[in-house]
Design a protein around this motif. Structure first.
Motif, PDB file in Angstrom:
ATOM      1  N   PHE A 389       0.824  -1.197   0.000  1.00 50.93           N
ATOM      2  CA  PHE A 389       0.000   0.000   0.000  1.00 50.93           C
ATOM      3  C   PHE A 389       0.868   1.260   0.000  1.00 50.93           C
ATOM      4  N   LEU A 396       0.891   6.789  -6.712  1.00 54.18           N
ATOM      5  CA  LEU A 396      -0.298   7.603  -6.983  1.00 54.18           C
ATOM      6  C   LEU A 396      -0.030   9.064  -6.626  1.00 54.18           C
ATOM      7  N   LEU A 400      -0.223  12.388  -8.876  1.00 55.43           N
ATOM      8  CA  LEU A 400      -1.079  13.508  -8.479  1.00 55.43           C
ATOM      9  C   LEU A 400      -0.262  14.796  -8.434  1.00 55.43           C
ATOM     10  N   PHE A 430      -3.165  12.512 -16.648  1.00 58.95           N
ATOM     11  CA  PHE A 430      -4.027  12.054 -15.559  1.00 58.95           C
ATOM     12  C   PHE A 430      -5.084  11.065 -16.048  1.00 58.95           C
ATOM     13  N   ILE A 437      -4.756   2.768 -13.575  1.00 55.61           N
ATOM     14  CA  ILE A 437      -4.743   2.265 -12.193  1.00 55.61           C
ATOM     15  C   ILE A 437      -6.151   1.836 -11.792  1.00 55.61           C
ATOM     16  N   ILE A 441      -6.967  -1.977 -10.287  1.00 56.27           N
ATOM     17  CA  ILE A 441      -7.539  -2.191  -8.950  1.00 56.27           C
ATOM     18  C   ILE A 441      -9.035  -2.458  -9.026  1.00 56.27           C
ATOM     19  N   ILE A 443     -11.651  -0.795 -10.572  1.00 58.73           N
ATOM     20  CA  ILE A 443     -12.681   0.249 -10.499  1.00 58.73           C
ATOM     21  C   ILE A 443     -13.221   0.571 -11.886  1.00 58.73           C
TER      22      ILE A 443
ATOM     23  N   ILE B  22     -10.656  11.650  -7.229  1.00 63.93           N
ATOM     24  CA  ILE B  22     -10.401  10.356  -7.881  1.00 63.93           C
ATOM     25  C   ILE B  22      -9.228   9.646  -7.204  1.00 63.93           C
ATOM     26  N   VAL B  23      -8.154  10.393  -6.967  1.00 63.94           N
ATOM     27  CA  VAL B  23      -6.984   9.778  -6.322  1.00 63.94           C
ATOM     28  C   VAL B  23      -7.360   9.265  -4.932  1.00 63.94           C
ATOM     29  N   ILE B  25     -10.319   8.212  -3.978  1.00 66.95           N
ATOM     30  CA  ILE B  25     -11.106   6.979  -4.140  1.00 66.95           C
ATOM     31  C   ILE B  25     -10.180   5.802  -4.424  1.00 66.95           C
ATOM     32  N   TYR B  26      -9.175   6.039  -5.271  1.00 64.58           N
ATOM     33  CA  TYR B  26      -8.240   4.957  -5.599  1.00 64.58           C
ATOM     34  C   TYR B  26      -7.448   4.514  -4.368  1.00 64.58           C
ATOM     35  N   LEU B  27      -7.043   5.510  -3.583  1.00 60.99           N
ATOM     36  CA  LEU B  27      -6.295   5.158  -2.367  1.00 60.99           C
ATOM     37  C   LEU B  27      -7.170   4.321  -1.436  1.00 60.99           C
TER      38      LEU B  27
END
Lengths: 482, 626
Positions: A389, A396, A400, A430, A437, A441, A443, B22-23, B25-27
Motif C-alpha cells: 500500500f 499515486l 497527483l 491524468f 490504475i 484495482i 474500479i 479520484i486519487v 477513491i483509488y487510495l
C-alpha cells in the motif's frame, strides 16, 4: 514579435523534470521486477525488457532535452504540420500495420515498432492549442466548436479504426481542457451523468426490492437530486427554491410511507414525482421566460429517456465482449476464469502486497506470470505486490503531484497556446493514470492503455516524454515572449 | 452567449478537486484490497505455491515372535503429464489397461477440470489409474514408450502375509470426507487406518507427512523450490509395531473355528497381552487392498453372517455361568459367605412367585462344589443375602451399588480400554437403573437373575477372558492390549500398570480349586490334560436361538501362562464345542503342539461333530425363568 534571450536551463521547471526522472526510474525498476525470473536476465542486458526499456529511456531523455533546445515558437509555428503529418501516419498505419493482438496500430520500422497513435496525443494537443489561441477565438461559437471537435475526433476515429479503443478514449481527456477554456459545465455534467447513470443502472439491474428494480430507483433518485440542485442554482426566485427543496423530499416521503402500507413498485411513484417536477419546471420556464429552466426540463426528460434506453443499448448495441468487460469491472458478474481473469489476477497480486509489500523482486504473482501484460498495461501490479500500500500510495501521489504541478504551470502561462497545451498534457497524463490504475484495482473497465512513464514500451515512453518536454520548453520560454 | 462569462479560477479548482477526489477513491480502494481484505493473500499463495506432499512409508506390523504380518508392497499408479501427451492410439492403450475408452476420456477430462482436481498442472504428473498390480505394471512398462506423457509412479499398498487376524489388524482405506473434516492432517486421496490396529495406532503407523513448497507459474510450470527449500519438510516414516499376538496360535484358532460363529480370546495374564483374537466369520484382509476394495467391502457389509462384526470386542452377551465365579469372589470379599457357608438347593431357587431351576446335585452345597457344578441356587441365595444385609449396607440400593462397583473393579460393565476400536463395555445394573425400571419397587427377588449372569448383565468375550486372567493372577490384571512394542516408542501407561481387582488374594485359592475341580471332575472334563493343569468354567450365553457355548479358563494353575475365553455361537452347551476348543488352544500355546490324546477332540471340532451324548448336561440348560 519582440524577444528576449534567456537561459532556459534556469527557467525550466526542474521540479517536473525531477518527477519525470523519479517516475521513469521507478517504472524501469518495476519492469525489471515484473520480468524478473529464475533464469534471470542481467539487468543491463539489452535483450531483456528492462535493458530494452533502459535504451528507450536514454533515447527519451536525449529527445526530451533536444526538445528543450528547440526554439520556443517552433511548436506554435509547426503545430498544424505536425498534426497533419500524424494524421497521415495514422491513416497509413491502418493499411500498412500488421495485425498484432487484434490491433493494427504498429508500424514496423526496421528493428523497432512504432505506434503512431501514441504520438497523435501531443500532435492533437499542439493543433488544439494553436487553433484555440487565435485572436478573438470564441470556443462556444458553433463553427469554432465544430472545428475543435473535429480536431479531437478525427485522430480518435482513425485510432478506433486501428482497433485501439483505449488509445482513442484518451482523446476524451481534451474535454477537460475545453472545460477549462470555457465550455459550459453542462457538457461535462451531461457526460458524467450519462456514465454514472449507465454504471448504476447496469450494476444494480438484477437486484430488486419487491417489484422495485434497485438500479432504476437509485438513478431516478439521483436525477431528482441533480434536478433540484440545478433549479436551486438558477437563483431566480426564493419561493421556487423553497418549493423545490421542500416539495420534492415531501413527495418522496409520502411515496415511502405509502409503500409501507401497501407495497408497490416505487419506481412508478418516482416517475410520477419526476413528471410533476417536469411540469413545474416547464411552467417556471414559461412564467419567467428563462432558458435555464427549459434546459433543466430537457435534462430531466433526457435523463429519464436515457435511463430506460440503457438496457436496450447495453443488450442490443454493445458487443458481447464489451458487455462482459463492463459487467465484470462493475462486479455484476464474477468470472475469474474468463473475462475477469486479468482483473482478478491483478487484484490478487496487488491485494497480496499488504501494507508494506513483499519486498522488491519478491512478488510471487508477478514473478510467476500470473498477471497478464504485467510490464505494460498491468505494470502497477508489480508496485502493488512488491511495495504494498505504501508504494502504491507513493506512486499515486507522484502522479497527483505531477498533474497538479502541470496545472499550476499551465495556469501561470501568459500565452494562451502554452496554457492550452499545458492543460492538455496534464489532462492526458491524468486520464491515463486514472484509467490504468482504476483498471488494475478493479474500479474502471479493462481498457488497455499504458501507465505513463511506467509501462514498458518505447512508443509510449517517448511520446509521453515529448508531450511533457514540449510543455516544459514552452514554460521555460514563457518570459521570452514579451 | 451568456456562458462565456465563466470563471477560469473556479474551474481550475473544480478540476484539481475532481482529480484529488479520484486519487482519494483509488487510495481507499487500494487500502481496502491491500490492507483490509486478506483473502487476496491466500489466493496469491494458492496461485503461486504448490505444496507437494511427500508421503511417508507406513509402519509395519510383526507378531510377538517377530513374524512379519503386514508390510508395504509396491503398487503402481498410472500418471499423466498433460503437456507431454501426444496423440496416441487410445484403443491399444485401453486394451493394455483393460479399461474402456469412455472411461479413459472421462478421466482425462476430470483431471483437467480444476474444480474436481484443484492441484492440476499440465506440467505435473496427474493420477489416472491407481493401484495397478505387478502384472498390469509389467505389460504397461513394456509399451509405455509408445505413449509419451504417461508415467508409472510407485504408490505402495498394504500387503498381508497371512489371511488371518483381519479384525485385529484392521485395514486402511482412502480417508473419507469426515476423516478430512475431523483431522486436517488428511487430504483427499490419503490413506487412513479404518479398523483394528491400523486405526487405533493410526497416528504412530502413518508417520509424519513431508512437504515440498514449489513455485508454480501461471501456466502450471514448476519453477523450482520456494526459497531453495527453506520451508520443505522430509517425511518421517511410521513406526513399526510388534503385536502381542502369536500368528501361529491365531491361525490355529481360526482353523478350529471354521464354519462356526464365535470368538476365541487369549491373554497372557502376567502382561495383559492378547495372544490371539479369533473372530468368526471373518474375511481375508487382502480383500481390502486394491481396486476391488469397494466391491468387496459392500459384499462383506451385506453378508447376513456379519463378517465385519468384531464379536470379541463389540459383541455383548449375558455372561452366564462364568459370572458365578465373579459372584463368589465378591461374596467372599464382602464377608457374605465363607468357604464353609452352605445353601440348600432343591432343583431350583424360588424368587417370589418365580423359580430359577437348577440341576440335580447334593444339597446343601458350599461354594467350591457350587462353582464346580454350576449351582444356580447357591448364587441366588448369596446375592439375596448381600442385598438384604441391612446391618452392613443400610438397604438393598446401597448393597447393589456396591456390588456394581465391585464388578466394575473386576472389569465388567465398562470398557476395559483395549487398544482396538469398537470395544463395548457391556452392562452391570445399579440401583438407579432398577429404581427407574421398577419405579422404586424392587427387592432382591426382583433382580435375582443377575446372580447367575442373566437379566440385565452383559459382557463381552474380551471381558470374560480378562476376568480369567485376573483370576489367574489372583487379584490383578493388566488392561488387555494387542501391541507389545512400538519401535522407538513407548506403550501407553494404561497397558503397563497393574489394575487391582479389589478382591483380596486369599479369596482366590478356593475359587481356583473349584475351577480346577470343574476340569478334573466337573463340567469341563474335556479340558483335562495330564500335564497341563487347566482351570476352567463353562457357561451358556442365552440367545434367542440356540444358546451360545462358552468356556473360560486359564492354565497352568500355578504360574499361569494363558487365560482364555471361547464363545461358540449357537453351539449349545458350553462343553460341546467351547471346552474342547479351549483345551486345544491352551495346549497349542503352552506345549506348542497338539498331543496325540487331543487329536480326537481336534478332529471332532474341525468336522463340527460333537460327541453326541450330551454329557455335562447337568449344567445350565434349565436356567430360564419359569
Amino acid at each position: 514579435m519582440p524577444y528576449r534571450r534567456i537561459n532556459i536551463w534556469k527557467t525550466i521547471d526542474w521540479w517536473t523534470i525531477g518527477l519525470f526522472f523519479i517516475l521513469i526510474i521507478a517504472g524501469w525498476l518495476s519492469i525489471y521486477g515484473a520480468g524478473y525470473d529464475f533464469d534471470r536476465v542481467e539487468i543491463f542486458n539489452l535483450s531483456g525488457r528492462a535493458g530494452n526499456q533502459l535504451l528507450w529511456m536514454m533515447i527519451s531523455v536525449i529527445v526530451g532535452f533536444g526538445i528543450v533546445m528547440v526554439e520556443n515558437d517552433w511548436y506554435d509555428v509547426f503545430a498544424y504540420w505536425i498534426y497533419g503529418f500524424i494524421i497521415i501516419l495514422l491513416i497509413v498505419t491502418i493499411f500498412l500495420a500488421p495485425e498484432i493482438k487484434g490491433s493494427r496500430s504498429w508500424l514496423v520500422l526496421g528493428p523497432v515498432n512504432v505506434q503512431p497513435a501514441e504520438f497523435a496525443k501531443f500532435a492533437t494537443a499542439l493543433a488544439l492549442a494553436k487553433f484555440m489561441n487565435q485572436y478573438k477565438f470564441k470556443l462556444m461559437e458553433l463553427k469554432s466548436f465544430a472545428i475543435v471537435l473535429a480536431l479531437i475526433t478525427v485522430p480518435m476515429l482513425f485510432i478506433l479504426m486501428q482497433h485501439e479503443t483505449g488509445s482513442a478514449l484518451v482523446f476524451l481527456a481534451f474535454f477537460i481542457v475545453l472545460y477549462r477554456e470555457g465550455m459550459p459545465g453542462g457538457f461535462l455534467l451531461a457526460g458524467f451523468c450519462a456514465t454514472l447513470f449507465f454504471i448504476l443502472s447496469i450494476k444494480f439491474a438484477d437486484s430488486a426490492i419487491g417489484d422495485t428494480v434497485v438500479g432504476e430507483m437509485i438513478v431516478l433518485l439521483l436525477i431528482l437530486t441533480i434536478t433540484s440542485g440545478l433549479i436551486y442554482r438558477v437563483k431566480k426566485d426564493k419561493n421556487v427554491e423553497k418549493y423545490t427543496l421542500l416539495g420534492i423530499p415531501a413527495l418522496l416521503i409520502i411515496a415511502g410511507i405509502a409503500y409501507l402500507f401497501f407495497p408497490y413498485n416505487l419506481n412508478y411513484a418516482l416517475l410520477a414525482i419526476s413528471g410533476i417536477v417536469f411540469i413545474y419546471v416547464i411552467s417556471l420556464a414559461v412564467k419567467y421566460w428563462l432558458r435555464d429552466y427549459l434546459l433543466i426540463a430537457v435534462f430531466l426528460l433526457l435523463s429519464i429517456i436515457f435511463l430506460f434506453s440503457v438496457d436496450y443499448v447495453f443488450n442490443h448495441v454493445l458487443e458481447p465482449h464489451h458487455q462482459s468487460r463492463i459487467q465484470v469491472s462493475l462486479g455484476v458478474t464474477n468470472d475469474p476464469g474468463g473475462a475477469g481473469y486479468n482483473v482478478n489476477q491483478s487484484k490478487i497480486a496487488i491485494g497480496s502486497g499488504g501494507f508494506w509489500g513483499k519486498g522488491y523482486l519478491n512478488g510471487t504473482q508477478t514473478k510467476l506470470k500470473y498477471v497478464p501484460e504485467q510490464d505494460t498495461d498491468f505494470i502497477f501490479c508489480t508496485v502493488g505486490e512488491e511495495k504494498g500500500f505504501v508504494g502504491s500510495a507513493i506512486v499515486l501521489g507522484l502522479f497527483l503531484t505531477l498533474t497538479i504541478r502541470l496545472i499550476f504551470l499551465a495556469e501561470r502561462q501568459r500565452y494562451g497556446f502554452n496554457r492550452i497545451y499545458g492543460y492538455s498534457v496534464a489532462s492526458i497524463i491524468f486520464f491515463h493514470v486514472a484509467i490504468n490504475i482504476g483498471m488494475v484495482i478493479g474500479i474502471t473497465p479493462v481498457i488497455g492503455i499504458p501507465l505513463p512513464f511506467f509501462s514498458y514500451g518505447g512508443s509510449s515512453l517517448l511520446s509521453f516524454t515529448m508531450l511533457l518536454f514540449i510543455f516544459l520548453r514552452l514554460d521555460a520560454g514563457r518570459s521570452e515572449r514579451l | 452567449m451568456s456562458m462565456q462569462k465563466y470563471n477560469p479560477d473556479s474551474r481550475k479548482y473544480i478540476i484539481i478537486g475532481s482529480i484529488c477526489l479520484i486519487v482519494f477513491i483509488y487510495l481507499a480502494q487500494l487500502f481496502y484490497i491491500q490492507v483490509i481484505r486478506d483473502d487476496y493473500k491466500i489466493m496469491a499463495d494458492n496461485n503461486a505455491f504448490l505444496k507437494r506432499t511427500l508421503t511417508p512409508s507406513r509402519g509395519m506390523l510383526y507378531d510377538r515372535n517377530g513374524e512379519l504380518l503386514v508390510f508395504n508392497q509396491p503398487a503402481y499408479d498410472l500418471t499423466v503429464v498433460m503437456k507431454e501427451v501426444q496423440p496416441f492410439d487410445t484403443l491399444e492403450f485401453c486394451t493394455i489397461l483393460n479399461t474402456s475408452k469412455e472411461y479413459l476420456i472421462k478421466r482425462l477430462e476430470d483431471i483437467k477440470n480444476r474444480k474436481i482436481n484443484p492441484g492440476y498442472s499440465p506440467y505435473l504428473p496427474q493420477t489416472i489409474l491407481t493401484q495397478l498390480g505387478e502384472k498390469e505394471f509389467g505389460i504397461l512398462q513394456e509399451f509405455l514408450y509408445k505413449f509419451p506423457g504417461f508415467y508409472i509412479q510407485n504408490q505402495p499398498v498394504r500387503k498381508y502375509n497371512y489371511p488371518h487376524a483381519a479384525h485385529l489388524l484392521g485395514y486402511i482405506a482412502k480417508a473419507d470426507r469426515q476423516n478430512i473434516l475431523d483431522d486436517n492432517y488428511y487430504a483427499q486421496g490419503d490413506y487412513i487406518g479404518k479398523n483394528g490396529v491400523e486405526r487405533s495406532y493410526e497416528s504412530i503407523l502413518r508417520g509424519e507427512k513431508g512437504m515440498e513448497m514449489l513455485l508454480r507459474d501461471s501456466r502450471g510450470r514448476i519453477k523450482g523450490k520456494y526459497e531453495d527449500g527453506a520451508y520443505d519438510k522430509n517425511p518421517v516414516s511410521g513406526k513399526d509395531l510388534t503385536l502381542s499376538i502369536d500368528i501361529e496360535l491365531q491361525k490355529y484358532g481360526e482353523e478350529l473355528m471354521q464354519n462356526k460363529m464365535g470368538t476365541i480370546v487369549m491373554i497372557e495374564p502376567s502382561t495383559g497381552e492378547i495372544l490371539c483374537m479369533v473372530v468368526k466369520p471373518d474375511y481375508d484382509p487382502s480383500l481390502f487392498v486394491g481396486r476391488q476394495f469397494g466391491n468387496n467391502y459392500m459384499q462383506l457389509l451385506n453378508d447376513p453372517t456379519k463378517p465385519l462384526f468384531n464379536r470379541a470386542l463389540s459383541g455383548t452377551y449375558p455372561p452366564g455361568s462364568t459370572f458365578k465365579v465373579a459372584q463368589g469372589l465378591v461374596f467372599l470379599q464382602e464377608n457374605i459367605i465363607t468357604t464353609q457357608t452352605a445353601y440348600t438347593c432343591h432343583h431350583g431357587f424360588l424368587a417370589g412367585n418365580r423359580r430359577l431351576n437348577c440341576h440335580s446335585h447334593y444339597s446343601p452345597i458350599t461354594l467350591g462344589p457350587a462353582i464346580q457344578t454350576s449351582c444356580n441356587s447357591y448364587f441366588c441365595w448369596g446375592l439375596k443375602a448381600m442385598l438384604e444385609n441391612r446391618s452392613k449396607y443400610g438397604d438393598s440400593r446401597n448393597a447393589l451399588d456396591l456390588w456394581q462397583g465391585r464388578m466394575k473393579d473386576l472389569g465388567f460393565g465398562r470398557k476395559l480400554g483395549v487398544d482396538l476400536p469398537g470395544e463395548r463395555g457391556g452392562y452391570m445394573p445399579n440401583s438407579q437403573y432398577y429404581n427407574k425400571k421398577y419405579k422404586n419397587r424392587w427387592n432382591a427377588f426382583t433382580v435375582i437373575s443377575i446372580a447367575i449372569g442373566q437379566g440385565e448383565t452383559e459382557s463381552t468375550p474380551m471381558q470374560i477372558c480378562n476376568f480369567a486372567a485376573q483370576i489367574a493372577n489372583r487379584g490383578y490384571f493388566y488392561t488387555p492390549h494387542v501391541v507389545k512394542k512400538i519401535r522407538d516408542g513407548e506403550l501407553d501407561a494404561l497397558y503397563t500398570q497393574k489394575r487391582h481387582s479389589g478382591i483380596d488374594h486369599i479369596h482366590y485359592n478356593p475359587i481356583i480349586e473349584a475351577l480346577r475341580s470343574a476340569v478334573t471332575g466337573g463340567t469341563c472334563w474335556k479340558a483335562w490334560i495330564p500335564d497341563i493343569e487347566i482351570c476352567g468354567k463353562t457357561g451358556t450365553a442365552q440367545n434367542s436361538g440356540k444358546d451360545h457355548s462358552v468356556f473360560m479358563g486359564f492354565a497352568p494353575k500355578e504360574n499361569p501362562q494363558v487365560a482364555i475365553a471361547v464363545y461358540v455361537e449357537n453351539g449349545g452347551w458350553g462343553s460341546s464345542f467351547a471346552v474342547p476348543i479351549g483345551r486345544l488352544m491352551i495346549e497349542k500355546y503352552v506345549r506348542g503342539e497338539i498331543s496325540s490324546q487331543s487329536k480326537g477332540f481336534e478332529w471332532s471340532v474341525l468336522n463340527n461333530l460333537t460327541s453326541g451324548k450330551r454329557d455335562a448336561v447337568q449344567e445350565d440348560q434349565h436356567m430360564e425363568d419359569d
